[in-house]
Write a protein that holds these residues in place. Structure first.
Motif, PDB file in Angstrom:
ATOM      1  N   ILE A 170       0.861  -1.182   0.000  1.00 18.61           N
ATOM      2  CA  ILE A 170       0.000   0.000   0.000  1.00 18.61           C
ATOM      3  C   ILE A 170       0.898   1.232   0.000  1.00 18.61           C
ATOM      4  N   ARG A 171       0.751   2.050  -1.040  1.00 15.99           N
ATOM      5  CA  ARG A 171       1.562   3.257  -1.169  1.00 15.99           C
ATOM      6  C   ARG A 171       0.797   4.472  -0.661  1.00 15.99           C
ATOM      7  N   ALA A 172       1.530   5.460  -0.129  1.00 17.74           N
ATOM      8  CA  ALA A 172       0.935   6.720   0.319  1.00 17.74           C
ATOM      9  C   ALA A 172       1.833   7.868  -0.129  1.00 17.74           C
ATOM     10  N   ASN A 173       1.255   8.803  -0.850  1.00 14.98           N
ATOM     11  CA  ASN A 173       1.980   9.978  -1.338  1.00 14.98           C
ATOM     12  C   ASN A 173       1.077  11.210  -1.206  1.00 14.98           C
ATOM     13  N   ALA A 174       1.681  12.379  -1.330  1.00 10.79           N
ATOM     14  CA  ALA A 174       0.914  13.620  -1.298  1.00 10.79           C
ATOM     15  C   ALA A 174       1.312  14.494  -2.483  1.00 10.79           C
ATOM     16  N   VAL A 175       0.379  15.314  -2.926  1.00  6.30           N
ATOM     17  CA  VAL A 175       0.646  16.326  -3.937  1.00  6.30           C
ATOM     18  C   VAL A 175       0.465  17.681  -3.258  1.00  6.30           C
ATOM     19  N   SER A 176       1.561  18.415  -3.165  1.00 10.11           N
ATOM     20  CA  SER A 176       1.605  19.663  -2.403  1.00 10.11           C
ATOM     21  C   SER A 176       1.517  20.835  -3.373  1.00 10.11           C
ATOM     22  N   LEU A 177       0.435  21.593  -3.269  1.00  8.66           N
ATOM     23  CA  LEU A 177       0.075  22.551  -4.316  1.00  8.66           C
ATOM     24  C   LEU A 177       0.438  23.992  -3.998  1.00  8.66           C
ATOM     25  N   GLY A 178       0.679  24.738  -5.075  1.00  9.40           N
ATOM     26  CA  GLY A 178       0.598  26.183  -5.030  1.00  9.40           C
ATOM     27  C   GLY A 178      -0.855  26.579  -5.228  1.00  9.40           C
ATOM     28  N   VAL A 179      -1.082  27.767  -5.743  1.00  8.80           N
ATOM     29  CA  VAL A 179      -2.458  28.216  -5.975  1.00  8.80           C
ATOM     30  C   VAL A 179      -2.891  27.749  -7.362  1.00  8.80           C
ATOM     31  N   ILE A 180      -4.001  27.057  -7.390  1.00  6.24           N
ATOM     32  CA  ILE A 180      -4.514  26.480  -8.639  1.00  6.24           C
ATOM     33  C   ILE A 180      -5.749  27.271  -9.081  1.00  6.24           C
ATOM     34  N   LYS A 181      -5.856  27.488 -10.376  1.00  4.88           N
ATOM     35  CA  LYS A 181      -6.992  28.242 -10.917  1.00  4.88           C
ATOM     36  C   LYS A 181      -8.246  27.381 -10.869  1.00  4.88           C
ATOM     37  N   THR A 182      -9.042  27.598  -9.843  1.00  6.03           N
ATOM     38  CA  THR A 182     -10.298  26.866  -9.658  1.00  6.03           C
ATOM     39  C   THR A 182     -11.415  27.870  -9.372  1.00  6.03           C
ATOM     40  N   PRO A 183     -12.671  27.420  -9.343  1.00  4.98           N
ATOM     41  CA  PRO A 183     -13.778  28.346  -9.080  1.00  4.98           C
ATOM     42  C   PRO A 183     -13.711  29.049  -7.716  1.00  4.98           C
ATOM     43  N   MET A 184     -12.891  28.546  -6.795  1.00  4.02           N
ATOM     44  CA  MET A 184     -12.830  29.175  -5.473  1.00  4.02           C
ATOM     45  C   MET A 184     -12.061  30.502  -5.491  1.00  4.02           C
ATOM     46  N   HIS A 185     -11.323  30.776  -6.571  1.00  6.01           N
ATOM     47  CA  HIS A 185     -10.556  32.018  -6.664  1.00  6.01           C
ATOM     48  C   HIS A 185     -11.221  32.955  -7.665  1.00  6.01           C
ATOM     49  N   ALA A 186     -11.670  34.102  -7.195  1.00  3.99           N
ATOM     50  CA  ALA A 186     -12.328  35.072  -8.075  1.00  3.99           C
ATOM     51  C   ALA A 186     -11.338  35.592  -9.116  1.00  3.99           C
ATOM     52  N   PRO A 187     -11.791  35.810 -10.352  1.00  4.62           N
ATOM     53  CA  PRO A 187     -10.888  36.259 -11.413  1.00  4.62           C
ATOM     54  C   PRO A 187     -10.086  37.507 -11.057  1.00  4.62           C
ATOM     55  N   GLU A 188     -10.680  38.413 -10.282  1.00  2.00           N
ATOM     56  CA  GLU A 188      -9.955  39.645  -9.949  1.00  2.00           C
ATOM     57  C   GLU A 188      -8.759  39.410  -9.016  1.00  2.00           C
TER      58      GLU A 188
END
Length: 236
Positions: A170-188
């Motif tokens: 059983i493997r366990a890994n993580a993906v550690s993110l910067g800021v991703i362009k998703t609906p939670m971030h307003a375009p402005e």
């Protein structure tokens, strides 16, 4: 047995990164369980939608029970559900604290414990957890104590799980993110957020998906914190 389709559970699957992961796993021929607090039934017979708050142990148990009843196995769990509250440390409320621990930590614990128990019975599996590079490299002007407290704990837990279950396939890994362009971030806010990354732009959902898919195939990789953050963790 090799002809049996694999099965992936994706939390936080109603939009953004989670929705992208559901599509990517289906493209690989996986059957998928998509969980979010509010998620409509799927028209795809190989996608099972299970609505509910992953912080509730009963919801986590229902996800596993319904997965096994419909598809009979669990091969991958992607812990994508999470929240981020950006406030100065002294302005966090008790409700902020409880909400972050509930979703980010309780949610991880509830579903991961149950999924790994099933993976043990099957003889193997894969766990990927989405975290943030702010745990490695705090940024002036981005208050992130609760993110570091919770997501930093998930990074540490990922390494512990990797060692504890390495001999059980059983493997366990993580993906550690910067800021991703998703609906939670307003375009402005995009221009300001893009400037937080050495590469000068936001990450894209498909770039996160690519990282998770790499870890899906990387059978000799476990205990890895894979940074997909535009260079944030390297420095500024």
């Amino acid at each position: 047995m090799n002809n049996v389709p694999k099965v992936a559970i994706v939390t936080g699957a109603s939009q953004g990164i989670g929705a992208g992961l559901v599509q990517a796993y289906r493209a690989r021929g996986y059957r998928v369980i998509a969980n979010s607090r509010s998620i409509p039934p799927s028209n795809d017979p190989d996608v099972l939608s299970v609505a509910g708050d992953i912080a509730d142990p009963a919801v986590a148990q229902r996800i596993v029970d319904e997965t096994l009843a419909k598809f009979g196995r669990i091969d991958t769990l992607v812990n994508n559900a999470g929240i981020f509250t950006a406030k100065p440390f002294t302005q966090f409320t008790a409700e902020d604290y409880a909400a972050n621990l509930s979703v980010n930590l309780d949610g991880f614990f509830n579903i991961t414990q149950r999924a790994i128990a099933q993976m043990e019975r099957q003889g193997g599996g894969n766990v990927v957890t989405i975290t943030t590079s702010l745990t490695d490299h705090a940024i002036d002007g981005v208050p992130s104590v609760l993110a570091s407290l919770t997501k930093g704990g998930l990074n540490a837990a990922t390494k512990s799980l990797a060692i504890e279950y390495a001999k059980r396939n059983i493997r366990a890994n993580a993906v550690s993110l910067g800021v991703i362009k998703t609906p939670m971030h307003a375009p402005e806010t995009h221009e300001w957020l893009a400037a937080l990354h050495p590469v000068g732009r936001l990450g894209e959902i498909d770039e996160v998906v690519q990282a998770v898919m790499f870890l899906e195939s990387a059978r000799f990789t476990t205990g890895e914190i894979l940074h997909v953050d535009g260079g944030q963790s390297a420095g500024h």
